[in-house]
Design an enzyme around this catalytic site. Structure first.
Site, PDB file in Angstrom:
ATOM      1  CE1 TYR A 151      -3.612   2.584   0.560  1.00  4.65           C
ATOM      2  CE2 TYR A 151      -2.435   3.254   2.537  1.00  4.65           C
ATOM      3  CZ  TYR A 151      -3.431   3.475   1.602  1.00  4.65           C
ATOM      4  OH  TYR A 151      -4.247   4.578   1.717  1.00  4.65           O
ATOM      5  CG  ASP A 246       5.642   3.944   0.933  1.00  2.00           C
ATOM      6  OD1 ASP A 246       5.905   4.665   1.926  1.00  2.00           O
ATOM      7  OD2 ASP A 246       4.477   3.771   0.509  1.00  2.00           O
ATOM      8  CE  LYS A 274       0.568   4.595   8.523  1.00  2.00           C
ATOM      9  NZ  LYS A 274       0.695   4.081   7.180  1.00  2.00           N
TER      10      LYS A 274
HETATM   11  C1  LIG Z   1       0.128   4.608   5.822  1.00  2.00           C
HETATM   12  C2  LIG Z   1       0.912   4.430   4.583  1.00  2.00           C
HETATM   13  C3  LIG Z   1       0.833   5.342   3.512  1.00  2.00           C
HETATM   14  C4  LIG Z   1      -0.155   6.478   3.498  1.00  2.00           C
HETATM   15  O1  LIG Z   1       0.073   7.398   4.496  1.00  2.00           O
HETATM   16  P1  LIG Z   1      -1.143   8.384   4.938  1.00  2.00           P
HETATM   17  O2  LIG Z   1      -0.515   9.283   5.942  1.00  2.00           O
HETATM   18  O3  LIG Z   1      -2.218   7.502   5.473  1.00  2.00           O
HETATM   19  O4  LIG Z   1      -1.571   9.096   3.712  1.00  2.00           O
HETATM   20  C5  LIG Z   1       1.687   5.173   2.434  1.00  2.00           C
HETATM   21  N1  LIG Z   1       2.575   4.162   2.403  1.00  2.00           N
HETATM   22  C6  LIG Z   1       2.671   3.265   3.390  1.00  2.00           C
HETATM   23  C7  LIG Z   1       3.695   2.194   3.322  1.00  2.00           C
HETATM   24  C8  LIG Z   1       1.831   3.361   4.500  1.00  2.00           C
HETATM   25  O5  LIG Z   1       1.898   2.448   5.478  1.00  2.00           O
END
Ligand SMILES: *Cc1c(COP(=O)(O)O)cnc(C)c1O
Length: 435
Positions: A151, A246, A274
Site C-alpha cells: 500500500y 516507501d 506516521k
Molecule cells: C500509511 C501508509 C501510507 C499512506 O500514508 P497516509 O498518511 O495515510 O496518507 C503510504 N505508504 C505506506 C507504506 C503506509 O503504510
C-alpha cells in the site's frame, strides 16, 4: 448489536456512530476505521495515555493500533506533549520557514547515510504522490513498478491490484482512476525474482521507478528475502530506474534509519510518514541532492503545501525522533516485543493451534493459516473469521487491535514488559476460547 458481540458496554459509541453515518461516508473519515470486517461498530475513543486508550463508554484497553503506527512512544507522551504546547504558544502556522523545520531535518539527515535532502509534506499519501512525480520528472520516464499487496496511500496510480501471472499491466481497483493512469503502473508479485527480471527485459528504458514497502506491512506482514531486495537494487541500477523505498511504516520503526539500514540497501528515494510526525500530520520524501534538485523552486517538478513543515507538527516530530535516537531505543523495543510474541506463540504451539504471530522489530501480525513465512499477498488466507473472534475476544479482555486481520499491530515504548505480559495472557485466553 455491538454489546452482544463483545460483552462490553458500547452504547455511547454506538449512538455516536449512528450520528456519524449522517455526516461521513460509512460514518468515518478513513475506511478501515469502520469495523466492517469485524462485527459491531467502531469504538469512539475519548482519550489515550501511555499504552492505554479509553472509549466514550469508559472502557479501558491496551492499545496495539497506536493510531496505525505513528505513536511509537505511546499516547500522550510527556516530551511530545510539552514540545507541542510550548510551540503552539507562539502560534500555529505561518506559511513561512521556521527553525523547527531545520531542526527536524538535521535530526534525520545527520544520522541517515541514505539521503541528503528532504521535503516535508502533510501525509504519507502526499509524500508518495510527490516522490512519484519526482521520479518521473527526474528520469523522463512514465512507468512505475509496484508490488501486489503493498500500500502506498491513495495515490491514483498506486490504487492498482495485480491479476495473476507475470508483469500484469494494471487495471484500476478503485473506481475513479482513469485506465490511462493505471496503465502506467505495472504490478508484480512480491519476492518473485523472475517476474521483476522479465519486467525489466520487456520495459527496459520505460521504468521511472520501482516502488516497494521494503517491509510490506499493509497486507499482513510479508517479510521479503534480502536477496530479492538486493536484486531490485541491482536491476534498478542497471536500467537507470530509481529504487523507491516507501518507508511510511518501516521508517523510524525497525530502526532510526528504517528498512534501508535494516537491509543495508541504499534506495534512490525514501518516503516517510506516521512516526515522523509524533502523532501530528507529517510526511516526507527524501533522496540525494541531485535527485531532489529537480523539485521546485530548484527544478521543474512542482510540489507545494500550505501547511507543509507546520511548526506544531515539526515540534511533535522533533520530540518523538529525539527519543527514538537515544542509544538502545530500538533494541529495547524489539526485545520487549519478541518476549510478548514468543509467549503467545509458544502457548499456541503447545496447544497445537494453527496460529502464529509474525514479527519484525516492534511490528507484529496475526497469521491464522499456519504457514511459516508468507511473502506474497496471494498467500494470505482470505478467511478472517478467526481474526474476528480473536479481535472480539481481546476487546472483552481489554486489548484493542486495529479492526482488520490484514493490518499489523504496533508495540510502543509505553508498552512495558508488565503491560505486555498482561496482554499476552489476554491473547492466550482469547485463543483458548475458540481455537
Ligand atoms: C500509511 C501508509 C501510507 C499512506 O500514508 P497516509 O498518511 O495515510 O496518507 C503510504 N505508504 C505506506 C507504506 C503506509 O503504510
Amino acid at each position: 448489536m455491538g454489546e452482544t458481540v463483545t460483552g462490553i458496554n458500547r452504547s455511547t459509541s454506538n449512538k455516536l456512530f449512528e450520528k456519524a453515518k449522517n455526516y461521513f461516508p460509512g460514518g468515518v473519515n478513513s475506511p478501515v476505521r469502520a469495523f466492517k470486517s469485524v462485527d459491531g461498530s467502531p469504538l469512539f475513543i475519548q482519550k489515550g495515555d501511555g499504552p492505554h486508550i479509553w472509549d466514550e463508554d469508559g472502557n479501558q484497553f491496551i492499545d496495539f493500533c497506536c493510531s496505525w503506527g505513528p505513536l511509537i512512544l505511546g499516547h500522550n507522551n510527556p516530551d511530545v506533549y510539552n514540545k507541542i504546547v510550548t510551540t503552539l504558544q507562539n502560534g500555529s502556522s505561518f506559511g513561512a520557514p521556521t527553525v523547527l523545520e531545520n531542526e527536524l531535518a538535521e535530526l534525520i539527515l545527520n544520522r541517515n547515510p541514505y539521503i541528503e535532502k528532504i521535503r516535508f509534506v502533510s501525509s504519507g499519501t502526499e509524500a508518495v504522490m510527490s516522490a512519484l512525480r519526482m521520479a518521473r520528472g527526474y528520469t523522463g520516464r512514465n512507468k512505475v513498478v509496484k508490488f501486489e499487496g503493498c500500500y502506498h496511500g491513495h495515490v491514483d496510480s498506486m490504487l492498482v491490484k495485480a491479476g495473476s501471472g507475470l508483469a500484469t499491466l494494471g487495471t484500476s481497483s478503485s473506481a475513479g482512476v482513469p485506465e490511462s493512469y493505471a496503465s502506467e503502473t505495472i504490478v508484480l508479485p512480491l519476492n518473485d525474482p523472475e517476474a521483476i527480471k522479465a519486467c525489466f527485459e520487456k520495459h527496459q528504458d520505460e521504468i521511472a521507478c520501482v516502488i516497494i514497502e521494503p517491509i510490506p506491512a499493509n497486507n499482513g506482514l510479508l517479510l521479503q528475502d534480502q536477496s530479492f531486495l538486493n536484486l531490485l537494487r541491482e536491476l534498478c541500477t542497471e536500467n537507470k530506474s530509481l529504487l523507491f523505498f516507501d518507508e511510511v511504516i518501516s521508517g523510524f520503526r525497525v530502526g532510526f534509519n528504517g528498512a534501508a539500514e535494516y537491509f543495508g540497501i541504499k534506495p534512490d528515494i525514501i518516503t516517510y510518514g506516521k512516526i515522523i510526525g509524533g502523532g501530528l500530520p507529517v510526511g516526507a520524501y527524501a533522496a540525494s541532492k541531485e535527485i531532489m534538485g529537480c523539485i521546485a523552486p530548484d527544478g521543474p517538478v512542482y510540489q507545494a503545501g500550505t501547511l507543509s513543515g507546520n511548526p506544531v507538527a515539526m515540534a511533535a516530530g522533533i520530540a518523538q525522533l529525539t527519543a527514538c535516537s537515544k542509544p538502545g531505543f530500538y533494541e529495547d523495543q524489539e526485545s520487549r516485543t519478541s518476549a510478548f510474541v514468543n509467549k503467545i506463540n509458544s502457548h499456541a504451539k503447545t496447544k497445537g493451534y494453527d496460529f502464529e504471530i509474525v514479527t519484525v522489530g516492534s511490528i507484529f501480525w496475526l497469521s491464522f493459516d499456519g504457514k511459516k513465512r508468507i511473502q506474497r499477498a496471494d498467500q494470505i488466507d482470505g478467511d478472517m473469521s478467526k481474526f474476528n473472534l480473536l479481535f472480539n475476544g481481546l476487546l472483552q479482555r481489554g486489548v484493542y487491535l486495529g479492526p482488520s486481520g490484514y493490518e499489523v499491530g504496533f508495540v510502543s515504548a509505553a508498552h512495558t514488559s508488565e503491560i505486555l505480559e498482561k496482554a499476552a495472557d489476554a491473547f492466550c485466553e482469547s485463543l483458548d476460547s475458540f481455537m
